[in-house]
Enzyme design. Structure first.
Site, PDB file in Angstrom:
ATOM      1  N   GLU A   1      -2.583   8.753   6.045  1.00  0.00           N
ATOM      2  CA  GLU A   1      -2.243   7.285   5.917  1.00  0.00           C
ATOM      3  C   GLU A   1      -0.855   7.312   6.181  1.00  0.00           C
ATOM      4  OE1 GLU A   1      -3.254   3.270   4.478  1.00  0.00           O
ATOM      5  OE2 GLU A   1      -4.576   4.808   5.284  1.00  0.00           O
TER       6      GLU A   1
ATOM      7  N   ASN B   1      -9.739  -0.301  -0.934  1.00  0.00           N
ATOM      8  CA  ASN B   1      -8.886  -0.348   0.325  1.00  0.00           C
ATOM      9  C   ASN B   1      -9.930  -0.443   1.402  1.00  0.00           C
ATOM     10  OD1 ASN B   1      -7.038  -0.206  -1.779  1.00  0.00           O
ATOM     11  ND2 ASN B   1      -5.873   1.555  -0.799  1.00  0.00           N
TER      12      ASN B   1
ATOM     13  N   ASP C   1       0.844  -1.165   0.124  1.00  0.00           N
ATOM     14  CA  ASP C   1      -0.037  -0.104   0.144  1.00  0.00           C
ATOM     15  C   ASP C   1       0.857   1.216  -0.066  1.00  0.00           C
ATOM     16  OD1 ASP C   1      -2.367   1.354   0.058  1.00  0.00           O
ATOM     17  OD2 ASP C   1      -2.864   0.858   2.204  1.00  0.00           O
ATOM     18  N   HIS C   2       0.225   2.466   0.050  1.00  0.00           N
ATOM     19  CA  HIS C   2       1.002   3.724   0.079  1.00  0.00           C
ATOM     20  C   HIS C   2       2.470   3.794   0.665  1.00  0.00           C
ATOM     21  CE1 HIS C   2      -2.757   6.150  -0.172  1.00  0.00           C
ATOM     22  NE2 HIS C   2      -3.399   5.062   0.307  1.00  0.00           N
TER      23      HIS C   2
ATOM     24  N   HIS D   1      -9.262   9.154   3.961  1.00  0.00           N
ATOM     25  CA  HIS D   1      -8.689   8.048   4.676  1.00  0.00           C
ATOM     26  C   HIS D   1      -9.253   8.333   6.277  1.00  0.00           C
ATOM     27  CE1 HIS D   1      -5.111   7.777   1.780  1.00  0.00           C
ATOM     28  NE2 HIS D   1      -5.953   6.440   1.697  1.00  0.00           N
TER      29      HIS D   1
ATOM     30  N   HIS E   1      -9.830   4.585  -2.709  1.00  0.00           N
ATOM     31  CA  HIS E   1      -9.482   4.749  -1.283  1.00  0.00           C
ATOM     32  C   HIS E   1      -9.995   5.522  -0.441  1.00  0.00           C
ATOM     33  CE1 HIS E   1      -4.876   4.390  -2.544  1.00  0.00           C
ATOM     34  NE2 HIS E   1      -5.419   3.619  -3.100  1.00  0.00           N
TER      35      HIS E   1
END
Length: 340
Positions: free
Chosen positions: A169, A271, A95-96, A212, A249
Protein backbone atom coordinates in the site's frame (compact mmCIF):
# COMPACT_ATOMS: atom_id res chain seq x y z
CA UNK A 1 -23.44 19.36 8.89
CA UNK A 2 -22.07 17.20 6.07
CA UNK A 3 -18.51 17.12 7.48
CA UNK A 4 -18.61 15.65 10.97
CA UNK A 5 -17.60 17.77 13.94
CA UNK A 6 -15.33 16.03 16.46
CA UNK A 7 -18.36 15.36 18.64
CA UNK A 8 -20.38 13.90 15.79
CA UNK A 9 -17.47 11.73 14.63
CA UNK A 10 -17.26 10.24 18.11
CA UNK A 11 -21.01 9.67 18.00
CA UNK A 12 -20.70 7.95 14.62
CA UNK A 13 -18.08 5.53 15.92
CA UNK A 14 -20.06 4.87 19.11
CA UNK A 15 -23.19 4.10 17.08
CA UNK A 16 -21.28 1.75 14.81
CA UNK A 17 -19.80 -0.15 17.72
CA UNK A 18 -23.11 -0.45 19.55
CA UNK A 19 -24.97 -1.42 16.37
CA UNK A 20 -22.28 -3.84 15.15
CA UNK A 21 -21.83 -2.11 11.82
CA UNK A 22 -18.88 -0.33 10.24
CA UNK A 23 -18.36 2.67 8.01
CA UNK A 24 -16.79 2.16 4.61
CA UNK A 25 -13.63 4.27 4.44
CA UNK A 26 -13.25 5.11 0.77
CA UNK A 27 -9.89 6.22 -0.62
CA UNK A 28 -10.19 9.10 -3.07
CA UNK A 29 -7.66 10.63 -5.45
CA UNK A 30 -9.66 13.33 -7.21
CA UNK A 31 -12.72 15.54 -6.98
CA UNK A 32 -14.55 12.99 -9.12
CA UNK A 33 -13.81 9.99 -6.91
CA UNK A 34 -14.81 12.15 -3.94
CA UNK A 35 -18.19 12.79 -5.56
CA UNK A 36 -18.54 9.08 -6.34
CA UNK A 37 -17.99 8.22 -2.67
CA UNK A 38 -20.37 10.91 -1.45
CA UNK A 39 -23.00 9.82 -3.98
CA UNK A 40 -22.70 6.20 -2.91
CA UNK A 41 -23.10 7.09 0.76
CA UNK A 42 -26.09 9.32 0.03
CA UNK A 43 -27.87 6.72 -2.09
CA UNK A 44 -27.25 4.09 0.59
CA UNK A 45 -28.42 6.51 3.30
CA UNK A 46 -25.19 5.84 5.15
CA UNK A 47 -22.70 8.13 6.80
CA UNK A 48 -19.10 7.32 5.97
CA UNK A 49 -15.41 8.12 5.92
CA UNK A 50 -13.44 9.69 3.07
CA UNK A 51 -9.71 9.06 3.21
CA UNK A 52 -6.59 10.18 1.38
CA UNK A 53 -3.36 8.18 1.38
CA UNK A 54 0.10 9.70 0.99
CA UNK A 55 0.17 8.61 -2.65
CA UNK A 56 -3.32 9.95 -3.20
CA UNK A 57 -2.38 13.27 -1.62
CA UNK A 58 0.78 13.49 -3.75
CA UNK A 59 -1.32 12.90 -6.87
CA UNK A 60 -3.84 15.51 -5.73
CA UNK A 61 -1.00 17.96 -5.18
CA UNK A 62 -0.32 17.91 -8.95
CA UNK A 63 2.53 16.34 -10.83
CA UNK A 64 4.43 19.64 -10.97
CA UNK A 65 5.12 19.82 -7.23
CA UNK A 66 3.68 16.52 -5.90
CA UNK A 67 3.14 18.18 -2.53
CA UNK A 68 1.18 15.86 -0.25
CA UNK A 69 0.03 18.49 2.22
CA UNK A 70 -1.22 20.78 -0.54
CA UNK A 71 -3.13 17.91 -2.12
CA UNK A 72 -4.72 16.77 1.13
CA UNK A 73 -5.67 20.28 2.28
CA UNK A 74 -7.08 21.19 -1.13
CA UNK A 75 -9.33 18.15 -1.31
CA UNK A 76 -10.44 18.55 2.30
CA UNK A 77 -11.39 22.17 1.69
CA UNK A 78 -13.21 21.13 -1.50
CA UNK A 79 -15.03 18.40 0.42
CA UNK A 80 -16.24 20.89 3.02
CA UNK A 81 -17.96 22.81 0.21
CA UNK A 82 -19.39 20.09 -2.04
CA UNK A 83 -20.45 17.68 0.74
CA UNK A 84 -23.13 20.18 1.73
CA UNK A 85 -25.16 18.97 -1.26
CA UNK A 86 -25.33 15.41 0.10
CA UNK A 87 -27.76 14.45 2.85
CA UNK A 88 -25.28 12.42 4.88
CA UNK A 89 -22.38 13.03 7.28
CA UNK A 90 -18.80 12.12 6.46
CA UNK A 91 -15.52 12.26 8.32
CA UNK A 92 -12.24 13.10 6.58
CA UNK A 93 -9.28 10.85 7.30
CA UNK A 94 -5.71 10.42 6.10
CA UNK A 95 -4.68 6.84 5.34
CA UNK A 96 -1.37 4.99 5.78
CA UNK A 97 1.54 7.24 6.72
CA UNK A 98 4.86 5.49 7.46
CA UNK A 99 7.66 6.93 9.54
CA UNK A 100 9.63 8.48 6.68
CA UNK A 101 6.59 10.51 5.57
CA UNK A 102 5.35 11.78 8.94
CA UNK A 103 7.21 15.10 8.65
CA UNK A 104 5.89 15.63 5.13
CA UNK A 105 2.30 14.61 5.78
CA UNK A 106 0.66 13.91 9.13
CA UNK A 107 2.64 16.31 11.32
CA UNK A 108 2.05 19.34 9.01
CA UNK A 109 -1.63 18.41 8.74
CA UNK A 110 -1.89 18.20 12.51
CA UNK A 111 -0.40 21.71 12.62
CA UNK A 112 -3.10 22.95 10.21
CA UNK A 113 -5.82 21.61 12.50
CA UNK A 114 -4.08 22.89 15.63
CA UNK A 115 -4.20 26.40 14.16
CA UNK A 116 -7.87 26.00 13.24
CA UNK A 117 -8.80 24.78 16.72
CA UNK A 118 -6.85 27.66 18.30
CA UNK A 119 -9.10 30.02 16.28
CA UNK A 120 -12.20 28.31 17.63
CA UNK A 121 -12.82 26.27 14.46
CA UNK A 122 -13.08 22.52 13.95
CA UNK A 123 -10.06 20.52 12.73
CA UNK A 124 -9.68 20.14 8.96
CA UNK A 125 -9.45 16.34 9.20
CA UNK A 126 -11.28 14.28 11.78
CA UNK A 127 -8.67 11.52 12.01
CA UNK A 128 -5.17 10.66 10.87
CA UNK A 129 -3.41 7.32 10.54
CA UNK A 130 0.08 6.50 11.74
CA UNK A 131 1.34 3.31 10.09
CA UNK A 132 4.21 2.05 12.22
CA UNK A 133 3.83 -1.55 11.12
CA UNK A 134 7.32 -1.55 9.60
CA UNK A 135 8.87 -0.50 12.94
CA UNK A 136 9.42 -2.46 16.12
CA UNK A 137 6.35 -2.37 18.33
CA UNK A 138 8.26 -0.32 20.93
CA UNK A 139 9.20 2.37 18.38
CA UNK A 140 5.75 2.22 16.84
CA UNK A 141 4.03 2.90 20.14
CA UNK A 142 6.53 5.58 21.16
CA UNK A 143 5.72 7.61 18.05
CA UNK A 144 2.02 6.85 18.51
CA UNK A 145 2.15 8.39 22.00
CA UNK A 146 3.54 11.64 20.61
CA UNK A 147 0.99 11.76 17.79
CA UNK A 148 -1.92 10.82 20.06
CA UNK A 149 -1.14 13.70 22.42
CA UNK A 150 -1.15 16.19 19.53
CA UNK A 151 -4.24 14.65 17.97
CA UNK A 152 -6.18 14.81 21.21
CA UNK A 153 -5.34 18.49 21.65
CA UNK A 154 -6.56 19.16 18.10
CA UNK A 155 -9.79 17.18 18.65
CA UNK A 156 -8.63 14.52 16.20
CA UNK A 157 -8.79 10.73 16.46
CA UNK A 158 -5.62 8.77 15.69
CA UNK A 159 -5.55 5.45 13.87
CA UNK A 160 -2.63 3.13 14.57
CA UNK A 161 -1.49 -0.04 12.83
CA UNK A 162 0.50 -2.06 15.33
CA UNK A 163 1.35 -5.17 13.30
CA UNK A 164 1.81 -5.78 9.56
CA UNK A 165 -0.90 -6.06 6.95
CA UNK A 166 0.28 -8.13 4.02
CA UNK A 167 0.66 -6.93 0.45
CA UNK A 168 1.57 -3.40 -0.63
CA UNK A 169 0.00 0.00 0.00
CA UNK A 170 1.67 3.20 -1.22
CA UNK A 171 5.16 1.77 -0.94
CA UNK A 172 4.69 0.03 2.44
CA UNK A 173 4.83 -3.72 1.88
CA UNK A 174 4.87 -6.86 4.01
CA UNK A 175 5.21 -10.51 3.15
CA UNK A 176 2.18 -12.77 3.48
CA UNK A 177 3.14 -15.02 6.40
CA UNK A 178 2.34 -15.89 10.03
CA UNK A 179 3.37 -12.43 11.27
CA UNK A 180 0.05 -11.11 9.91
CA UNK A 181 -1.72 -11.92 13.17
CA UNK A 182 -1.74 -9.55 16.14
CA UNK A 183 -1.27 -11.25 19.51
CA UNK A 184 -2.97 -10.51 22.81
CA UNK A 185 0.41 -9.40 24.14
CA UNK A 186 0.66 -6.87 21.27
CA UNK A 187 -2.77 -5.55 22.21
CA UNK A 188 -1.91 -5.31 25.91
CA UNK A 189 1.30 -3.39 25.15
CA UNK A 190 -0.77 -1.02 23.00
CA UNK A 191 -3.23 -0.40 25.81
CA UNK A 192 -0.40 0.19 28.28
CA UNK A 193 1.23 2.76 25.99
CA UNK A 194 -1.81 4.56 24.57
CA UNK A 195 -4.40 3.99 27.28
CA UNK A 196 -7.99 3.06 26.59
CA UNK A 197 -9.42 6.47 25.81
CA UNK A 198 -8.16 8.53 28.72
CA UNK A 199 -5.13 9.71 26.69
CA UNK A 200 -7.15 10.33 23.55
CA UNK A 201 -9.31 8.17 21.32
CA UNK A 202 -7.67 5.96 18.75
CA UNK A 203 -8.71 3.36 16.19
CA UNK A 204 -6.76 0.12 16.13
CA UNK A 205 -5.80 -1.59 12.88
CA UNK A 206 -5.00 -5.03 14.23
CA UNK A 207 -3.88 -7.78 11.86
CA UNK A 208 -5.88 -10.97 11.44
CA UNK A 209 -4.44 -12.15 8.13
CA UNK A 210 -5.38 -9.05 6.13
CA UNK A 211 -3.73 -8.35 2.78
CA UNK A 212 -3.81 -5.12 0.80
CA UNK A 213 -4.76 -5.37 -2.84
CA UNK A 214 -6.38 -8.27 -4.67
CA UNK A 215 -5.74 -11.86 -3.70
CA UNK A 216 -7.20 -15.19 -4.73
CA UNK A 217 -8.95 -17.50 -2.24
CA UNK A 218 -6.46 -19.61 -0.31
CA UNK A 219 -3.63 -17.08 -0.61
CA UNK A 220 -4.19 -15.96 2.95
CA UNK A 221 -6.34 -17.10 5.85
CA UNK A 222 -8.44 -14.40 7.50
CA UNK A 223 -9.18 -14.94 11.18
CA UNK A 224 -11.60 -12.13 12.16
CA UNK A 225 -12.51 -14.09 15.29
CA UNK A 226 -9.05 -13.10 16.56
CA UNK A 227 -10.42 -9.61 17.25
CA UNK A 228 -12.65 -11.06 19.96
CA UNK A 229 -9.60 -12.64 21.59
CA UNK A 230 -7.76 -9.31 21.58
CA UNK A 231 -10.68 -7.46 23.14
CA UNK A 232 -11.22 -10.14 25.76
CA UNK A 233 -7.53 -10.38 26.61
CA UNK A 234 -7.22 -6.63 27.19
CA UNK A 235 -10.59 -6.45 28.99
CA UNK A 236 -9.46 -9.14 31.42
CA UNK A 237 -6.34 -7.17 32.31
CA UNK A 238 -7.77 -3.64 32.42
CA UNK A 239 -11.40 -4.26 33.37
CA UNK A 240 -12.88 -2.36 30.41
CA UNK A 241 -15.21 -4.41 28.20
CA UNK A 242 -14.77 -4.21 24.40
CA UNK A 243 -11.90 -1.72 24.77
CA UNK A 244 -10.90 -1.34 21.11
CA UNK A 245 -12.44 0.30 18.04
CA UNK A 246 -11.05 -1.94 15.29
CA UNK A 247 -10.27 -1.11 11.65
CA UNK A 248 -10.39 -3.75 8.90
CA UNK A 249 -7.55 -3.20 6.40
CA UNK A 250 -7.03 -5.19 3.21
CA UNK A 251 -10.70 -6.12 2.90
CA UNK A 252 -10.89 -6.43 -0.90
CA UNK A 253 -11.94 -9.96 -1.82
CA UNK A 254 -13.22 -10.81 1.68
CA UNK A 255 -16.32 -12.96 1.93
CA UNK A 256 -19.55 -11.63 3.45
CA UNK A 257 -19.19 -14.13 6.29
CA UNK A 258 -15.68 -12.88 7.10
CA UNK A 259 -16.92 -9.30 7.08
CA UNK A 260 -19.88 -10.18 9.32
CA UNK A 261 -17.60 -11.89 11.86
CA UNK A 262 -15.33 -8.84 11.91
CA UNK A 263 -18.31 -6.55 12.54
CA UNK A 264 -19.57 -8.75 15.36
CA UNK A 265 -16.12 -8.51 16.97
CA UNK A 266 -15.72 -4.74 17.05
CA UNK A 267 -14.76 -3.44 13.59
CA UNK A 268 -16.17 0.09 13.11
CA UNK A 269 -14.23 1.12 9.98
CA UNK A 270 -13.29 -0.86 6.88
CA UNK A 271 -10.88 0.49 4.28
CA UNK A 272 -11.95 0.07 0.66
CA UNK A 273 -9.64 1.09 -2.17
CA UNK A 274 -8.81 -1.69 -4.62
CA UNK A 275 -12.44 -2.57 -5.36
CA UNK A 276 -13.50 1.05 -5.84
CA UNK A 277 -10.49 1.75 -8.05
CA UNK A 278 -11.54 -1.09 -10.32
CA UNK A 279 -15.19 0.00 -10.25
CA UNK A 280 -14.14 3.50 -11.35
CA UNK A 281 -11.83 2.34 -14.15
CA UNK A 282 -13.84 -0.57 -15.59
CA UNK A 283 -16.51 1.49 -17.40
CA UNK A 284 -13.83 3.84 -18.73
CA UNK A 285 -12.03 0.90 -20.34
CA UNK A 286 -15.34 -0.35 -21.71
CA UNK A 287 -16.11 3.07 -23.21
CA UNK A 288 -12.69 3.35 -24.82
CA UNK A 289 -12.88 -0.10 -26.43
CA UNK A 290 -16.41 0.41 -27.70
CA UNK A 291 -15.69 3.89 -29.04
CA UNK A 292 -12.17 3.35 -30.32
CA UNK A 293 -12.63 5.23 -33.57
CA UNK A 294 -14.39 8.12 -31.82
CA UNK A 295 -11.91 8.53 -28.96
CA UNK A 296 -8.94 8.42 -31.34
CA UNK A 297 -8.51 10.28 -34.60
CA UNK A 298 -7.98 7.11 -36.61
CA UNK A 299 -6.59 7.26 -40.16
CA UNK A 300 -6.73 11.03 -40.34
CA UNK A 301 -10.38 11.27 -39.26
CA UNK A 302 -11.60 13.82 -36.71
CA UNK A 303 -12.96 11.41 -34.11
CA UNK A 304 -16.03 12.19 -32.03
CA UNK A 305 -15.81 14.93 -29.41
CA UNK A 306 -18.77 13.46 -27.56
CA UNK A 307 -16.86 10.24 -26.96
CA UNK A 308 -13.52 11.71 -25.89
CA UNK A 309 -15.04 14.48 -23.76
CA UNK A 310 -13.93 13.49 -20.21
CA UNK A 311 -17.42 14.23 -18.93
CA UNK A 312 -18.84 11.44 -21.06
CA UNK A 313 -16.76 8.61 -19.62
CA UNK A 314 -16.30 10.38 -16.29
CA UNK A 315 -20.01 10.14 -15.52
CA UNK A 316 -19.90 6.41 -16.18
CA UNK A 317 -16.92 6.04 -13.83
CA UNK A 318 -18.62 8.01 -11.05
CA UNK A 319 -21.82 5.98 -11.29
CA UNK A 320 -19.95 2.67 -11.21
CA UNK A 321 -17.82 3.61 -8.20
CA UNK A 322 -20.89 4.95 -6.36
CA UNK A 323 -22.61 1.60 -6.96
CA UNK A 324 -19.64 -0.21 -5.37
CA UNK A 325 -19.82 2.12 -2.35
CA UNK A 326 -23.51 1.27 -1.97
CA UNK A 327 -22.58 -2.41 -2.02
CA UNK A 328 -19.97 -1.80 0.69
CA UNK A 329 -22.55 -0.04 2.87
CA UNK A 330 -24.81 -3.06 2.53
CA UNK A 331 -22.05 -5.54 3.43
CA UNK A 332 -20.96 -3.42 6.41
CA UNK A 333 -24.56 -2.92 7.65
CA UNK A 334 -24.25 0.87 7.55
CA UNK A 335 -26.93 1.32 4.89
CA UNK A 336 -29.92 3.20 6.30
CA UNK A 337 -28.13 4.16 9.52
CA UNK A 338 -27.29 7.81 8.73
CA UNK A 339 -27.60 10.34 11.52
CA UNK A 340 -30.90 12.13 10.98
Amino acid sequence: MPIATPEVYNEMLDRAKAGKFAYPAINVTSSQTLHAALRGFAEAESDGIIQISTGGAEFLGGQHSKDMVTGAVALAEFAHIVAKKYDITVALHTDHCPKDKLDGYVRPLLAVSEERVARGENPLFQSHMWDGSAETLADNLSIAQELLERARAAKIILEVEITPTGGEEDGVSHEINDSLYTTVDDAIRTAEALGLGEKGRYLLAASFGNVHGVYKPGNVVLRPELLKELNEGVAAKFGKPSPFDFVFHGGSGSTEDEIATALDNGVVKMNIDTDTQYAFTRPVADHMFKNYDGVLKVDGEVGSKKTYDPRTWGKLAEASMAKRVIEACSHLRSAGTKIK
